[in-house]
Design a protein around this motif. Structure first.
Motif, mmCIF file in Angstrom:
data_model
loop_
_atom_site.group_PDB
_atom_site.id
_atom_site.type_symbol
_atom_site.label_atom_id
_atom_site.label_comp_id
_atom_site.label_asym_id
_atom_site.label_seq_id
_atom_site.Cartn_x
_atom_site.Cartn_y
_atom_site.Cartn_z
ATOM 1 N N VAL A 103 1.469 -12.736 -8.210
ATOM 2 C CA VAL A 103 0.742 -11.851 -9.113
ATOM 3 C C VAL A 103 -0.627 -12.426 -9.462
ATOM 4 O O VAL A 103 -0.730 -13.579 -9.884
ATOM 5 N N HIS A 104 -1.668 -11.618 -9.305
ATOM 6 C CA HIS A 104 -2.974 -11.952 -9.861
ATOM 7 C C HIS A 104 -2.938 -11.539 -11.332
ATOM 8 O O HIS A 104 -3.133 -10.366 -11.661
ATOM 9 N N ALA A 105 -2.708 -12.507 -12.205
ATOM 10 C CA ALA A 105 -2.440 -12.199 -13.608
ATOM 11 C C ALA A 105 -3.690 -11.900 -14.416
ATOM 12 O O ALA A 105 -3.617 -11.759 -15.636
ATOM 13 N N ASP A 106 -4.846 -11.789 -13.753
ATOM 14 C CA ASP A 106 -6.044 -11.344 -14.463
ATOM 15 C C ASP A 106 -6.192 -9.827 -14.398
ATOM 16 O O ASP A 106 -7.162 -9.266 -14.900
ATOM 17 N N ASN A 107 -5.224 -9.164 -13.765
ATOM 18 C CA ASN A 107 -5.121 -7.717 -13.809
ATOM 19 C C ASN A 107 -4.046 -7.332 -14.816
ATOM 20 O O ASN A 107 -3.258 -8.186 -15.246
ATOM 21 N N LEU A 108 -3.985 -6.067 -15.168
ATOM 22 C CA LEU A 108 -2.903 -5.580 -16.012
ATOM 23 C C LEU A 108 -2.230 -4.412 -15.310
ATOM 24 O O LEU A 108 -2.853 -3.376 -15.071
ATOM 25 N N SER A 109 -0.976 -4.609 -14.931
ATOM 26 C CA SER A 109 -0.197 -3.560 -14.283
ATOM 27 C C SER A 109 1.045 -3.295 -15.117
ATOM 28 O O SER A 109 1.812 -4.217 -15.395
ATOM 29 N N ILE A 110 1.215 -2.065 -15.515
ATOM 30 C CA ILE A 110 2.391 -1.660 -16.283
ATOM 31 C C ILE A 110 3.169 -0.672 -15.437
ATOM 32 O O ILE A 110 2.632 0.352 -14.998
ATOM 33 N N CYS A 111 4.422 -1.000 -15.147
ATOM 34 C CA CYS A 111 5.244 -0.120 -14.328
ATOM 35 C C CYS A 111 6.699 -0.555 -14.437
ATOM 36 O O CYS A 111 7.034 -1.470 -15.197
ATOM 37 N N ASP A 112 7.564 0.089 -13.681
ATOM 38 C CA ASP A 112 8.980 -0.249 -13.629
ATOM 39 C C ASP A 112 9.160 -1.345 -12.573
ATOM 40 O O ASP A 112 9.247 -1.060 -11.381
ATOM 41 N N TYR A 113 9.198 -2.585 -13.005
ATOM 42 C CA TYR A 113 9.264 -3.696 -12.054
ATOM 43 C C TYR A 113 10.631 -3.822 -11.384
ATOM 44 O O TYR A 113 10.722 -4.369 -10.276
ATOM 45 N N LYS A 114 11.668 -3.331 -12.016
ATOM 46 C CA LYS A 114 12.963 -3.291 -11.331
ATOM 47 C C LYS A 114 12.877 -2.367 -10.121
ATOM 48 O O LYS A 114 13.435 -2.661 -9.052
ATOM 49 N N ASP A 115 12.188 -1.259 -10.282
ATOM 50 C CA ASP A 115 12.004 -0.313 -9.182
ATOM 51 C C ASP A 115 11.159 -0.937 -8.081
ATOM 52 O O ASP A 115 11.419 -0.732 -6.889
ATOM 53 N N PHE A 116 10.148 -1.694 -8.473
ATOM 54 C CA PHE A 116 9.305 -2.405 -7.504
ATOM 55 C C PHE A 116 10.145 -3.385 -6.682
ATOM 56 O O PHE A 116 10.039 -3.434 -5.449
ATOM 57 N N ILE A 117 10.997 -4.147 -7.346
ATOM 58 C CA ILE A 117 11.868 -5.109 -6.657
ATOM 59 C C ILE A 117 12.839 -4.379 -5.734
ATOM 60 O O ILE A 117 13.054 -4.792 -4.585
ATOM 61 N N ASN A 118 13.402 -3.266 -6.205
ATOM 62 C CA ASN A 118 14.327 -2.497 -5.363
ATOM 63 C C ASN A 118 13.618 -1.898 -4.156
ATOM 64 O O ASN A 118 14.206 -1.793 -3.070
ATOM 65 N N ALA A 119 12.358 -1.517 -4.329
ATOM 66 C CA ALA A 119 11.591 -0.982 -3.199
ATOM 67 C C ALA A 119 11.459 -2.041 -2.113
ATOM 68 O O ALA A 119 11.555 -1.730 -0.917
ATOM 69 N N HIS A 120 11.239 -3.291 -2.519
ATOM 70 C CA HIS A 120 11.139 -4.357 -1.529
ATOM 71 C C HIS A 120 12.487 -4.591 -0.840
ATOM 72 O O HIS A 120 12.537 -4.786 0.379
ATOM 73 N N LYS A 121 13.555 -4.556 -1.606
ATOM 74 C CA LYS A 121 14.888 -4.759 -1.019
ATOM 75 C C LYS A 121 15.193 -3.690 0.018
ATOM 76 O O LYS A 121 15.884 -3.961 1.015
ATOM 77 N N ASN A 122 14.701 -2.484 -0.206
ATOM 78 C CA ASN A 122 14.985 -1.351 0.688
ATOM 79 C C ASN A 122 13.800 -0.992 1.581
ATOM 80 O O ASN A 122 13.724 0.119 2.094
ATOM 81 N N ARG A 123 12.901 -1.936 1.788
ATOM 82 C CA ARG A 123 11.683 -1.694 2.565
ATOM 83 C C ARG A 123 12.019 -1.439 4.042
ATOM 84 O O ARG A 123 13.104 -1.800 4.514
ATOM 85 N N PRO A 124 11.097 -0.851 4.766
ATOM 86 C CA PRO A 124 11.326 -0.619 6.198
ATOM 87 C C PRO A 124 11.515 -1.937 6.957
ATOM 88 O O PRO A 124 11.011 -2.990 6.548
ATOM 89 N N ALA A 125 12.220 -1.851 8.056
ATOM 90 C CA ALA A 125 12.454 -3.032 8.892
ATOM 91 C C ALA A 125 11.130 -3.609 9.381
ATOM 92 O O ALA A 125 10.139 -2.891 9.563
ATOM 93 N N ASN A 126 11.127 -4.914 9.563
ATOM 94 C CA ASN A 126 9.984 -5.657 10.128
ATOM 95 C C ASN A 126 8.782 -5.738 9.186
ATOM 96 O O ASN A 126 7.684 -6.103 9.626
#
Length: 238
Positions: A103-126
């Motif tokens: 994370v570049h912590a000099d930005n501010l991002s507000i979102c559902d980080y659990k959803d972000f993590i799940n998106a990575h777990k279910n990302r396309p192959a390769n």
């Protein structure tokens, strides 16, 4: 999952605020910027953090050690800035066997980080990186991307005069450890993630769109906007 929060920058564009205050501690509606990251990511299940420091590092160290996050944060002082990838390489022992958040912590991002993590777990192959994206109001100041229908990056343009897109890199990533092996093969102490890594992984970077809130706290104007926008966002959802 563990997270590396990059917080060592000089914050020159935020002067005079950053003349006496490190950028990660600038207040957004009374709360230091770094707290937005630590609060959101702990709620999403991140249990260990590494924060790199450099400019006015004593203030960051004092703040973290006195905070409720002290037991889960490791602080690493960089006498010379190593850039994004260089910090990862230098602290690879902090990262466990699985993917990690960068994370570049000099930005501010507000979102559902659990959803972000799940998106990575279910990302396309390769794909080996999941990049958070957002719609920017200033494409020339950002790294903008173009994806295919699966959300995989096919083009990446870093701060170009004629950006082909307004969908930008939010500089929040979930990264597989295989990427560290690639960075080590570069045989460089200072590795810039945007310049040295992302172009190599074109076609292997999945994207997650943050449609809730993202702002680069890069200058006084954006800092003032962040105050207004987050106040509105939180009041609307309270």
């Amino acid at each position: 999952m563990r997270a590396i929060l990059l917080a060592a920058g000089l914050g020159t564009r935020l002067r005079p605020i950053t003349d006496t205050l490190p950028k990660c501690l600038v207040p957004i509606n009374g709360k230091p910027l770094i707290d937005y990251w630590l609060e959101q990511l702990t709620k999403a299940g991140i249990e260990n953090f590494l924060i790199n420091t450099h400019y006015l590092h004593e203030q960051v160290e004092t703040y973290i050690k006195q905070s409720k996050f002290a037991d889960i944060v490791s602080l690493v002082y960089e006498k010379d800035l190593l850039l994004t990838g260089g910090t990862v390489i230098a602290n690879k022992d902090f990262i466990s066997d699985g993917p990690f958040m960068l994370v570049h912590a000099d930005n501010l991002s507000i979102c559902d980080y659990k959803d972000f993590i799940n998106a990575h777990k279910n990302r396309p192959a390769n794909t080996e990186i999941t990049m958070m994206t957002f719609t920017t109001d200033d494409p020339k100041s950002c790294g903008v991307i173009k994806t295919d229908s699966s959300g995989i990056v096919q083009e990446f343009h870093e701060k170009v005069s004629n950006p082909p897109s307004s969908i930008a890199n939010g500089a929040v990533y979930i990264v597989e450890t295989s990427v560290i092996s690639y960075m080590e093969r570069l045989k460089k102490v200072k590795v810039d993630f945007s310049v040295d890594v992302l172009p190599y992984y074109i076609g292997r970077i999945f994207t997650y769109y943050n449609g809730l809130y993202h702002r680069d706290i890069g200058n006084i104007a954006s800092y003032e906007l962040a105050q207004l926008e987050t106040n509105f966002l939180y009041s609307k959802n309270s």
